[in-house]
Write an enzyme that holds these catalytic residues in place. Structure first.
Site, PDB file in Angstrom:
ATOM      1  N   ASN A 208     -41.913  -6.132  35.132  1.00 39.38           N
ATOM      2  CA  ASN A 208     -42.578  -6.601  36.355  1.00 39.38           C
ATOM      3  C   ASN A 208     -42.991  -8.061  36.179  1.00 39.38           C
ATOM      4  OD1 ASN A 208     -45.431  -6.684  35.268  1.00 39.38           O
ATOM      5  ND2 ASN A 208     -44.896  -4.552  34.876  1.00 39.38           N
ATOM      6  N   ALA A 273     -53.136  -5.102  31.382  1.00 37.71           N
ATOM      7  CA  ALA A 273     -51.673  -5.043  31.349  1.00 37.71           C
ATOM      8  C   ALA A 273     -51.122  -4.360  32.593  1.00 37.71           C
ATOM      9  CB  ALA A 273     -51.221  -4.292  30.102  1.00 37.71           C
ATOM     10  N   LYS A 287     -24.132  -0.323  26.173  1.00 40.28           N
ATOM     11  CA  LYS A 287     -24.241  -1.013  27.467  1.00 40.28           C
ATOM     12  C   LYS A 287     -23.544  -0.163  28.544  1.00 40.28           C
ATOM     13  CE  LYS A 287     -23.251  -5.368  29.634  1.00 40.28           C
ATOM     14  NZ  LYS A 287     -22.218  -6.371  29.747  1.00 40.28           N
ATOM     15  N   ASP A 304     -50.707   7.310  31.424  1.00 43.58           N
ATOM     16  CA  ASP A 304     -51.628   6.316  31.982  1.00 43.58           C
ATOM     17  C   ASP A 304     -52.639   5.980  30.881  1.00 43.58           C
ATOM     18  OD1 ASP A 304     -53.838   5.040  33.283  1.00 43.58           O
ATOM     19  OD2 ASP A 304     -52.948   5.658  35.180  1.00 43.58           O
ATOM     20  N   LYS A 335     -58.635   4.229  42.880  1.00 43.22           N
ATOM     21  CA  LYS A 335     -58.214   4.179  41.471  1.00 43.22           C
ATOM     22  C   LYS A 335     -59.414   4.278  40.536  1.00 43.22           C
ATOM     23  CE  LYS A 335     -53.989   1.674  41.854  1.00 43.22           C
ATOM     24  NZ  LYS A 335     -53.249   0.452  41.824  1.00 43.22           N
ATOM     25  N   LYS A 339     -59.628   7.371  37.966  1.00 45.02           N
ATOM     26  CA  LYS A 339     -59.549   7.151  36.515  1.00 45.02           C
ATOM     27  C   LYS A 339     -60.928   7.209  35.857  1.00 45.02           C
ATOM     28  CE  LYS A 339     -55.299   4.432  37.023  1.00 45.02           C
ATOM     29  NZ  LYS A 339     -54.283   3.618  36.361  1.00 45.02           N
TER      30      LYS A 339
HETATM   31  N1  CTP Z   1     -52.604   1.440  33.731  1.00 43.01           N
HETATM   32  C1  CTP Z   1     -52.438   1.955  32.457  1.00 43.01           C
HETATM   33  N2  CTP Z   1     -51.345   2.714  32.168  1.00 43.01           N
HETATM   34  C2  CTP Z   1     -50.427   2.981  33.103  1.00 43.01           C
HETATM   35  C3  CTP Z   1     -50.585   2.450  34.413  1.00 43.01           C
HETATM   36  C4  CTP Z   1     -51.674   1.672  34.686  1.00 43.01           C
HETATM   37  O1  CTP Z   1     -53.285   1.716  31.595  1.00 43.01           O
HETATM   38  N3  CTP Z   1     -49.376   3.715  32.780  1.00 43.01           N
HETATM   39  C5  CTP Z   1     -53.811   0.637  34.036  1.00 43.01           C
HETATM   40  C6  CTP Z   1     -53.569  -0.822  34.336  1.00 43.01           C
HETATM   41  O2  CTP Z   1     -53.670  -1.624  33.170  1.00 43.01           O
HETATM   42  C7  CTP Z   1     -54.681  -1.151  35.331  1.00 43.01           C
HETATM   43  C8  CTP Z   1     -54.910   0.161  36.050  1.00 43.01           C
HETATM   44  O3  CTP Z   1     -54.371   1.175  35.194  1.00 43.01           O
HETATM   45  O4  CTP Z   1     -55.884  -1.468  34.683  1.00 43.01           O
HETATM   46  C9  CTP Z   1     -54.306   0.258  37.417  1.00 43.01           C
HETATM   47  O5  CTP Z   1     -52.944   0.207  37.339  1.00 43.01           O
HETATM   48  P1  CTP Z   1     -51.974   0.390  38.595  1.00 43.01           P
HETATM   49  O6  CTP Z   1     -50.567   0.389  38.104  1.00 43.01           O
HETATM   50  O7  CTP Z   1     -52.314  -0.586  39.643  1.00 43.01           O
HETATM   51  O8  CTP Z   1     -52.383   1.790  39.074  1.00 43.01           O
HETATM   52  P2  CTP Z   1     -51.579   3.065  39.157  1.00 43.01           P
HETATM   53  O9  CTP Z   1     -52.535   4.142  38.815  1.00 43.01           O
HETATM   54  O10 CTP Z   1     -50.353   2.979  38.345  1.00 43.01           O
HETATM   55  O11 CTP Z   1     -51.253   3.124  40.709  1.00 43.01           O
HETATM   56  P3  CTP Z   1     -50.051   2.523  41.598  1.00 43.01           P
HETATM   57  O12 CTP Z   1     -48.998   1.987  40.679  1.00 43.01           O
HETATM   58  O13 CTP Z   1     -49.614   3.674  42.403  1.00 43.01           O
HETATM   59  O14 CTP Z   1     -50.680   1.451  42.439  1.00 43.01           O
END
Ligand code: CTP
Length: 391
Positions: A208, A273, A287, A304, A335, A339
């Protein structure tokens, strides 16, 4: 509004004086009021006109300047300063400081100061290594003076070794660290930063646009505030901050492992991150070749990391980031609750990704706290001040 910090920048005679011009520019940009004082020797290397133009103030050189009302610039200038930084500091000037000599304006105001003194040496490696200089440096440290550098590398004389003055960016970092209140002393802080990289085959990956800048700024600011920082980075194209325990990872699983290995002793976990939510279910060892038909990639969910840490029995104080493209505050609060986080930092992805600046809103159980657009290091300081209050 908070008053700007005020710094006397003393420039002594050395070729590194050219870097001081850039330093003044950076200090002024960081809202620090800079008063330049030069020695006669410094004027052989860079002109006072340059320094005056960059600092926006007249430069002082001589002891007998009549433009100061009481005719005592050495007292007046040191009284107004929050700190004095000598950059570059020549071997001769360092020797003068050790002996408390006062035969020009800069040495006199150093002797007359009642504020901290920071010294950035710059000299030939032989001069730096000389027993006399080393004795002098030890004495200055004993006297409570902060020594910044020197660095090792190419020297103007053509030699290579220790004695180069730190770069302007590094000196700005040291000045910022000096001026930052030590709100996190005694705290251990773990920060994740950057993007993760999930391999599809040996040459292709899912990633990303996260640059890592916000996470690195948080790590730097926490360290400046006196915390012991561990930084776990994914993919970034920028240098991690110096003097911080930096662990490099690639994919979400490696980042998860690294976080879990280091989480036990942490007081605070800040998850900046951009972790991939999914990775290829069966990455190919070879590949993948182009085919006539369409290609379907099967993805499996990643752990997560933040949610896992927040649900540990002795969880540290957890801070999440929410980067959204719409419904910012609403999604961020969902969120935060899902969490089980005491604090989440909401920002618009389009504003934040790759930029040197950001504007964010903090959400905690007491409501929303907006922080207006500023360089990421300043945003990081504001976030951590809020964290320090909550912890
Ligand atoms: N995060 C994490 N591990 C993951 C995904 C996210 O630790 N596998 C953490 C990110 O570092 C950030 C927070 O969770 O602090 C929110 O991440 P985000 O990707 O925006 O939230 P998601 O729960 O993945 O929701 P979505 O992608 O549906 O917006």
């Amino acid at each position: 509004m908070q008053k700007n910090k005020s710094l006397v920048l003393g420039i002594t005679g050395g070729i590194a004086a050219y870097k001081s011009a850039e330093l003044v520019r950076l200090l002024v940009k960081a809202n620090i009021d800079v008063q330049v004082v030069m020695t006669e020797a410094a004027c052989q290397f860079i002109t006072p006109v340059t320094m005056q133009a960059l600092s926006g103030r007249p430069v002082f050189i001589g002891m007998w300047d009549s433009s100061i009302d009481n005719g005592m610039p050495h007292i007046e200038l040191s009284r107004e300063a929050d700190a004095i930084l000598i950059a570059p500091a020549s071997a001769e000037f360092i020797a003068k400081l050790v002996h408390g000599r006062a035969d020009d304006l800069l040495s006199t105001l150093c002797l007359a100061r009642d504020c901290p003194l920071l010294v950035a040496p710059a000299m030939n490696k032989q001069m730096w290594g000389n027993a006399a200089t080393q004795r002098n440096i030890t004495q200055l440290k004993t006297d409570g003076v902060s020594i910044l550098g020197p660095d090792s590398g190419d020297q103007a004389c053509g030699e290579i070794g220790l004695g180069r003055m730190l770069e302007a960016e590094e000196l700005l970092g040291a000045v910022n660290a000096h001026f930052t209140p030590k709100l996190l002393t005694g705290k251990r802080v773990l920060v994740t930063a950057g993007a993760t990289l999930e391999m599809i085959d040996p040459v292709r990956a899912i990633t990303n646009l996260s640059s890592g800048k916000m996470g690195y700024a948080i790590a730097q600011a926490a360290s400046d505030m006196g915390a012991e920082v561990t930084l776990i980075s994914g993919e970034t194209a920028i240098e991690p901050p110096k003097n911080i325990n930096n662990i490099s990872t690639k994919n979400a699983d490696a980042m998860y492992q690294a976080v879990m290995k280091n989480i036990a002793k942490q007081h605070i976990f800040i998850s900046v991150a951009a972790v991939a939510d999914y990775s290829p279910a069966k990455p190919s060892m070879q590949k993948i070749k182009k085919q006539e038909s369409s290609l379907t990639l099967e993805l499996k969910p990643n752990k997560d990391i933040l949610a896992e840490v927040a649900s540990l029995p002795n969880a540290p104080f957890c801070v999440g980031f929410a980067a959204e493209s719409e419904n910012l505050l609403e999604y961020a609060e969902v969120k935060r609750k899902a969490k089980k986080l005491p604090l989440i930092v909401a920002n618009l992805a389009a504003d934040a990704m790759g930029s040197d600046e950001n504007s964010v809103t903090l959400l905690d159980k007491n409501g929303v706290h907006p922080i207006k657009r500023a360089p990421k290091i300043e945003i990081a300081r504001s976030i951590l001040q809020h964290v320090a209050k909550m912890v």
